[in-house]
Design an enzyme around this catalytic site. Structure first.
Site, PDB file in Angstrom:
ATOM      1  N   ILE A  24     -78.715  96.598 -20.379  1.00 19.08           N
ATOM      2  CA  ILE A  24     -79.450  97.334 -19.658  1.00 19.08           C
ATOM      3  C   ILE A  24     -78.642  98.643 -19.437  1.00 19.08           C
ATOM      4  CG2 ILE A  24     -80.294  97.586 -17.329  1.00 19.08           C
ATOM      5  CD1 ILE A  24     -80.876  94.546 -17.487  1.00 19.08           C
ATOM      6  N   GLY A  25     -77.428  98.378 -19.184  1.00 16.59           N
ATOM      7  CA  GLY A  25     -76.288  99.864 -18.870  1.00 16.59           C
ATOM      8  C   GLY A  25     -76.266 100.836 -19.892  1.00 16.59           C
ATOM      9  N   TYR A  41     -74.425  83.042  -8.860  1.00 13.16           N
ATOM     10  CA  TYR A  41     -75.132  84.236  -9.133  1.00 13.16           C
ATOM     11  C   TYR A  41     -76.361  84.679  -8.037  1.00 13.16           C
ATOM     12  CZ  TYR A  41     -77.697  87.800 -11.578  1.00 13.16           C
ATOM     13  OH  TYR A  41     -78.437  88.890 -12.081  1.00 13.16           O
ATOM     14  N   SER A  98     -80.986  91.546  -8.487  1.00  7.06           N
ATOM     15  CA  SER A  98     -81.841  90.457  -9.210  1.00  7.06           C
ATOM     16  C   SER A  98     -83.068  89.994  -8.440  1.00  7.06           C
ATOM     17  CB  SER A  98     -80.923  89.348  -9.867  1.00  7.06           C
ATOM     18  OG  SER A  98     -81.886  88.471 -10.367  1.00  7.06           O
ATOM     19  N   ALA A 127     -71.827  99.620 -19.202  1.00  6.18           N
ATOM     20  CA  ALA A 127     -72.718 100.369 -19.833  1.00  6.18           C
ATOM     21  C   ALA A 127     -72.375 100.385 -21.319  1.00  6.18           C
ATOM     22  CB  ALA A 127     -72.801 101.732 -19.450  1.00  6.18           C
TER      23      ALA A 127
HETATM   24  N1  LIG Z   1     -80.921  90.673 -17.860  1.00  7.32           N
HETATM   25  C1  LIG Z   1     -81.520  90.333 -16.964  1.00  7.32           C
HETATM   26  O1  LIG Z   1     -82.665  89.469 -17.109  1.00  7.32           O
HETATM   27  C2  LIG Z   1     -81.286  90.738 -15.659  1.00  7.32           C
HETATM   28  C3  LIG Z   1     -82.126  90.330 -14.525  1.00  7.32           C
HETATM   29  C4  LIG Z   1     -81.772  90.874 -13.188  1.00  7.32           C
HETATM   30  C5  LIG Z   1     -80.733  91.515 -12.820  1.00  7.32           C
HETATM   31  N2  LIG Z   1     -79.758  91.922 -14.017  1.00  7.32           N
HETATM   32  C6  LIG Z   1     -78.669  92.599 -13.804  1.00  7.32           C
HETATM   33  O2  LIG Z   1     -78.540  93.678 -14.504  1.00  7.32           O
HETATM   34  C7  LIG Z   1     -77.166  94.298 -14.611  1.00  7.32           C
HETATM   35  C8  LIG Z   1     -76.914  94.196 -16.184  1.00  7.32           C
HETATM   36  O3  LIG Z   1     -77.514  93.028 -16.913  1.00  7.32           O
HETATM   37  P1  LIG Z   1     -77.306  92.895 -18.333  1.00  7.32           P
HETATM   38  O4  LIG Z   1     -78.332  91.721 -18.655  1.00  7.32           O
HETATM   39  O5  LIG Z   1     -77.455  94.137 -19.197  1.00  7.32           O
HETATM   40  O6  LIG Z   1     -76.009  91.986 -18.558  1.00  7.32           O
HETATM   41  P2  LIG Z   1     -75.115  91.784 -20.026  1.00  7.32           P
HETATM   42  O7  LIG Z   1     -75.844  92.059 -21.065  1.00  7.32           O
HETATM   43  O8  LIG Z   1     -74.244  90.735 -19.748  1.00  7.32           O
HETATM   44  O9  LIG Z   1     -74.211  92.921 -19.664  1.00  7.32           O
HETATM   45  C9  LIG Z   1     -73.176  93.141 -18.734  1.00  7.32           C
HETATM   46  C10 LIG Z   1     -72.430  94.236 -18.833  1.00  7.32           C
HETATM   47  O10 LIG Z   1     -71.476  94.407 -17.689  1.00  7.32           O
HETATM   48  C11 LIG Z   1     -70.114  94.157 -18.313  1.00  7.32           C
HETATM   49  N3  LIG Z   1     -69.260  93.824 -17.137  1.00  7.32           N
HETATM   50  C12 LIG Z   1     -69.018  92.097 -16.704  1.00  7.32           C
HETATM   51  N4  LIG Z   1     -68.219  92.247 -15.968  1.00  7.32           N
HETATM   52  C13 LIG Z   1     -67.559  93.533 -15.663  1.00  7.32           C
HETATM   53  C14 LIG Z   1     -66.562  93.857 -15.056  1.00  7.32           C
HETATM   54  N5  LIG Z   1     -65.625  93.160 -14.290  1.00  7.32           N
HETATM   55  N6  LIG Z   1     -66.289  95.151 -14.930  1.00  7.32           N
HETATM   56  C15 LIG Z   1     -67.013  96.320 -15.678  1.00  7.32           C
HETATM   57  N7  LIG Z   1     -68.257  95.779 -16.460  1.00  7.32           N
HETATM   58  C16 LIG Z   1     -68.138  94.383 -16.292  1.00  7.32           C
HETATM   59  C17 LIG Z   1     -70.068  93.699 -19.318  1.00  7.32           C
HETATM   60  O11 LIG Z   1     -69.029  94.293 -19.990  1.00  7.32           O
HETATM   61  P3  LIG Z   1     -68.392  93.533 -21.381  1.00  7.32           P
HETATM   62  O12 LIG Z   1     -69.176  93.953 -22.749  1.00  7.32           O
HETATM   63  O13 LIG Z   1     -67.113  94.011 -21.366  1.00  7.32           O
HETATM   64  O14 LIG Z   1     -68.654  92.206 -21.187  1.00  7.32           O
HETATM   65  C18 LIG Z   1     -71.421  94.389 -20.018  1.00  7.32           C
HETATM   66  O15 LIG Z   1     -71.404  95.724 -20.323  1.00  7.32           O
HETATM   67  C19 LIG Z   1     -76.275  93.156 -14.084  1.00  7.32           C
HETATM   68  O16 LIG Z   1     -75.729  93.490 -12.648  1.00  7.32           O
HETATM   69  C20 LIG Z   1     -77.206  91.854 -14.074  1.00  7.32           C
HETATM   70  O17 LIG Z   1     -76.911  91.149 -12.866  1.00  7.32           O
HETATM   71  C21 LIG Z   1     -80.287  91.388 -15.348  1.00  7.32           C
END
Ligand SMILES: NC(=O)c1ccc[n+]([C@@H]2O[C@H](COP(=O)([O-])OP(=O)(O)OC[C@H]3O[C@@H](n4cnc5c(N)ncnc54)[C@H](OP(=O)(O)O)[C@@H]3O)[C@@H](O)[C@H]2O)c1
Length: 245
Positions: A13-14, A163, A140, A9
């Site tokens: 998104i988080g 993924y 997703s 977070a």
């Molecule tokens: N963006 C999209 O279009 C989309 C679409 C469908 C689903 N999703 C899902 O939505 C969720 C959030 O996506 P997002 O787009 O916000 O991704 P993001 O911008 O890449 O952010 C990912 C977050 O997850 C954290 N993270 C990664 N590996 C981790 C671990 N091992 N332990 C704890 N935290 C970890 C990252 O921390 P760091 O800052 O330390 O790297 C970051 O805070 C994901 O599950 C993704 O698969 C996203």
């Protein structure tokens, strides 16, 4: 006051989900695998007037960090009402089925699948102490086998050998989890925030983090009659948001 833990977070998104839940008056543990990053974000949020948010170190791939986070929540709250397993990674690209190495696939599963299971199992005893526990696993559309095998689906050609399968596996696990918890007041669902502009996809997604977060919250803050074992997607264009598996 309800307490929520959101993994991953510290950004995207988080982070937006943490902000919106704080604005609604919940106590938010803003999970960050790097505590300094999380604390810097929380400091900014406090300066902007967000209340009841605290950074917590939690790396979904590190059992000792999960255990430490669980101990903190237990000591400070004695229970957890809502767990949002949001942390996720895309993995190395390209992800062809013919050439992606098993190591690359395992790496993605470590966070997106095994990580969610580790966090969920660790926090279950605290969730069971809540009157209305909720577990939202962030999936997703790329995890939907039905959509992926439909040539007319708008993202049919977006294929990923690591993924997508990691999210399909997460969906399958969530169905089993919801089933096992069906006689308790749990609501356990998978929620796809929709293709959203974040670091995850170099900001190529058409959706906003605001829309993604409010969709996650809508399908998390449900009442006792709310659905469980369901798959919701912000990319499904009808009012139910229900996605085919
Ligand atoms: N963006 C999209 O279009 C989309 C679409 C469908 C689903 N999703 C899902 O939505 C969720 C959030 O996506 P997002 O787009 O916000 O991704 P993001 O911008 O890449 O952010 C990912 C977050 O997850 C954290 N993270 C990664 N590996 C981790 C671990 N091992 N332990 C704890 N935290 C970890 C990252 O921390 P760091 O800052 O330390 O790297 C970051 O805070 C994901 O599950 C993704 O698969 C996203």
């Amino acid at each position: 006051m309800q307490t929520v833990l959101i993994t991953g977070a510290n950004r995207s998104i988080g982070l937006e989900t943490a902000k919106q839940l704080s604005a609604k008056g919940l106590f938010v543990y803003l999970g960050s695998r790097d505590l300094e990053k999380g604390e810097a974000v929380v400091k900014e949020l406090h300066e902007k007037g967000f209340q009841n948010i605290k950074a917590i170190e939690i790396d979904a791939t590190k059992p000792e960090s999960i255990e430490q986070a669980r101990n903190i929540v237990e000591k400070e709250q004695g229970k957890l009402d809502i767990l949002i397993n949001n942390a996720g990674i895309l993995g190395v690209n390209p992800q062809t089925a013919t050439e992606t190495s098993v190591n690359n696939i395992k790496e993605v599963f470590e966070t997106n699948f095994f990580g969610v299971i580790n966090v969920t199992q660790a926090f279950l005893p605290l969730l069971k102490k809540s009157d209305s526990p909720r577990i939202s696993n962030i999936t997703s559309g790329l995890g939907s086998l039905t959509l992926h095998s439909d040539p007319d689906w708008k993202y049919y050609h977006v294929k990923s050998a690591a993924y997508g399968p990691s999210k399909s596996a997460l969906n399958a696990y969530t169905i089993v989890l919801a089933y096992e918890l069906r006689d308790l007041p749990f609501k356990v669902n998978v929620i796809d925030p929709g293709y959203t502009a974040t670091d995850f996809n170099a900001h190529s997604g058409p959706g906003s983090v605001e829309s993604a977060a409010s969709f996650i919250i809508k399908h998390t803050l449900t009442d006792e009659n709310g659905p469980t074992g369901q798959y919701f997607s912000n990319d499904i264009e009808d009012e139910t948001g229900i996605s085919p598996w």
